[in-house]
Design a protein around this motif. Structure first.
Motif, short mmCIF file in Angstrom:
data_model
loop_
_atom_site.label_atom_id
_atom_site.label_comp_id
_atom_site.label_asym_id
_atom_site.label_seq_id
_atom_site.Cartn_x
_atom_site.Cartn_y
_atom_site.Cartn_z
N GLY A 111 0.81 -1.22 0.00
CA GLY A 111 0.00 0.00 0.00
C GLY A 111 0.84 1.27 0.00
O GLY A 111 0.40 2.32 -0.49
N SER A 112 2.05 1.17 0.54
CA SER A 112 2.93 2.34 0.60
C SER A 112 3.46 2.75 -0.77
O SER A 112 3.91 3.89 -0.95
CB SER A 112 4.12 2.07 1.54
N PHE A 113 3.41 1.83 -1.72
CA PHE A 113 3.90 2.13 -3.07
C PHE A 113 3.20 3.36 -3.64
O PHE A 113 3.82 4.19 -4.32
CB PHE A 113 3.65 0.92 -3.99
N TYR A 114 1.89 3.49 -3.32
CA TYR A 114 1.09 4.57 -3.91
C TYR A 114 1.37 5.93 -3.28
O TYR A 114 0.81 6.94 -3.72
CB TYR A 114 -0.40 4.20 -3.81
N ASN A 115 2.23 5.96 -2.28
CA ASN A 115 2.72 7.25 -1.79
C ASN A 115 3.73 7.86 -2.75
O ASN A 115 4.06 9.05 -2.63
CB ASN A 115 3.40 7.08 -0.42
N PHE A 116 4.23 7.02 -3.67
CA PHE A 116 5.30 7.45 -4.57
C PHE A 116 4.90 7.43 -6.04
O PHE A 116 5.29 8.32 -6.81
CB PHE A 116 6.52 6.53 -4.34
N TYR A 117 4.13 6.44 -6.44
CA TYR A 117 3.71 6.31 -7.84
C TYR A 117 2.26 5.83 -7.90
O TYR A 117 1.82 5.06 -7.04
CB TYR A 117 4.60 5.31 -8.60
#
Length: 203
Positions: A47-53
């Motif tokens: 879920g943290s991926f979407y903080n970046f892309y």
């Protein structure tokens, strides 16, 4: 929902995603690399991926753009585009460009597989259009300068630029053309384009 990161953590993680993304995409391609593979390699939750892309395609495209820029920088350092062009210099420039692409595992996988089609289909249209426009902005001043030198044909600079870009799109159809004859076809096409845009050597 991904955890909150400090600005320093965000910068470090983004750089790691870029590095690991380049490594995984080069090895497995876009289709076979999942967000879980990327986050596991970096050590963050999916879920943290979407903080970046917004998507893995966005990360992939950013990596591709950097790879393209590296190739452009090498080409510009090896070729003096400010010099009046000749058939041979245009041919050499285009041939070197394809050789550099072929040397890049990432670019080679993009051009020879189905990653390009998937990438264009998944990315927002304005993202792709912006990339094409950026390429045009780089080519247009060089083409205009060559025309002022009286070295190349007087067609619209954007048309000549599109012709050169079309040559690179040609690489996406290697299978349809036939792998055995592709190098010869590419060489002939480069030669025809070089001869076709140079004024002074046209008969």
């Amino acid at each position: 929902m991904g955890k909150a990161f400090s600005e320093k953590e965000k910068e470090l993680i983004r750089n790691r995603l870029f590095e690991k993304g380049k490594e995984l995409f080069s090895r497995y391609g876009l289709r076979k690399t999942g967000i879980g593979d990327l986050t596991e390699a970096v050590g963050i939750a999916q879920g943290s991926f979407y903080n970046f892309y917004q998507s893995k395609e966005e990360l992939y495209f950013e990596i591709i753009e950097q790879e393209e820029q590296n190739i452009k920088n090498r080409l510009l350092s090896d070729h003096k585009l400010s010099d009046k062009p000749t058939v041979e210099s245009i041919r050499s420039f285009l041939t070197d460009a394809f050789e550099m692409i072929d040397e890049s595992v990432l670019m080679k996988k993009l051009m020879n597989g189905d990653d390009y089609e998937l990438l264009v289909r998944k990315l927002p249209e304005d993202r792709v259009a912006g990339h094409i426009e950026k390429d045009s902005d780089i080519l247009k001043p060089v083409i205009t300068m060559w025309q002022r030198q009286g070295a190349i044909i007087d067609d619209k600079p954007e048309v000549i630029g599109a012709l050169l870009r079309a040559l690179f799109i040609f690489t996406l159809h290697k299978k349809e053309i036939g792998g055995d004859i592709y190098p010869e076809v590419l060489g002939l096409l480069i030669d025809l384009i070089a001869r076709g845009i140079i004024k002074e050597e046209k008969k």
